[in-house]
Design a protein around this motif. Sequence first.
Motif, short mmCIF file in Angstrom:
data_model
loop_
_atom_site.label_atom_id
_atom_site.label_comp_id
_atom_site.label_asym_id
_atom_site.label_seq_id
_atom_site.Cartn_x
_atom_site.Cartn_y
_atom_site.Cartn_z
N GLN A 1 14.72 -4.24 -6.05
CA GLN A 1 15.21 -3.14 -5.24
C GLN A 1 14.02 -2.30 -4.76
O GLN A 1 13.20 -1.87 -5.55
N VAL A 2 13.98 -2.08 -3.45
CA VAL A 2 12.88 -1.30 -2.89
C VAL A 2 13.05 0.17 -3.23
O VAL A 2 14.14 0.73 -3.13
N ASN B 1 0.09 0.03 -2.43
CA ASN B 1 1.39 0.21 -1.74
C ASN B 1 1.73 1.67 -1.56
O ASN B 1 2.84 2.13 -1.87
N THR B 2 0.75 2.43 -1.09
CA THR B 2 0.99 3.83 -0.84
C THR B 2 0.64 4.19 0.61
O THR B 2 -0.22 3.55 1.22
N GLY C 1 9.01 -2.48 -5.59
CA GLY C 1 10.22 -3.29 -5.58
C GLY C 1 10.09 -4.65 -4.93
O GLY C 1 10.93 -5.52 -5.12
N ARG C 2 9.07 -4.82 -4.11
CA ARG C 2 8.84 -6.13 -3.48
C ARG C 2 7.44 -6.12 -2.91
O ARG C 2 6.71 -5.15 -3.00
N THR C 3 7.07 -7.20 -2.30
CA THR C 3 5.79 -7.28 -1.62
C THR C 3 5.91 -6.69 -0.23
O THR C 3 6.85 -7.01 0.50
N PHE C 4 4.96 -5.83 0.12
CA PHE C 4 5.01 -5.18 1.42
C PHE C 4 3.97 -5.74 2.38
O PHE C 4 3.62 -5.10 3.37
N SER D 1 14.10 1.17 10.29
CA SER D 1 13.77 0.83 8.91
C SER D 1 15.03 0.68 8.07
O SER D 1 15.97 1.45 8.22
N SER D 2 14.99 -0.29 7.19
CA SER D 2 16.11 -0.47 6.26
C SER D 2 15.84 0.22 4.93
O SER D 2 16.74 0.36 4.11
N ASP D 3 14.60 0.63 4.73
CA ASP D 3 14.22 1.25 3.47
C ASP D 3 13.65 2.64 3.73
O ASP D 3 12.69 2.78 4.50
#
Length: 123
Positions: free
Chosen positions: A1-2, A77-78, A26-29, A110-112
């Motif tokens: 989950q993102v 991932n920031t 939550g995943r690879t970006f 965006s979905s997240d």
Amino acid sequence: QVQLVESGGGLVQAGDSLRLPCAASGRTFSGDAMGWFRQAPGKEREFVAVISWGGRNTYYADSLTGRFTISRDTAENTVNLRMNSLNPEDTAVYYCAVAASTWTLQAGGSSDWGQGTQVTVSS
């Protein structure tokens, strides 16, 4: 989950600067664009800034160019939003977002999304 977690918001005075970090998990970006939107009281959510995966391309809302700077650390991932010369019109909830492309993010596709961090600028 993102998960996108923003921080750094608060109450500042006009003319101050603020840095908003957002941590994604939550995943690879890999390949994704990351960016920021904001929503002021009684107004619709609006685009602020976006940065491409490698940081090569950045885009800003026209009214914010020169005062706001977006940057990212792909290893961590920031994504960060540096805001200078803040004024009361910058008062809003600031949201972090991730999308497959800078265009998709700018368009609000965006979905997240993060939960947002409140920035209040007093005059």
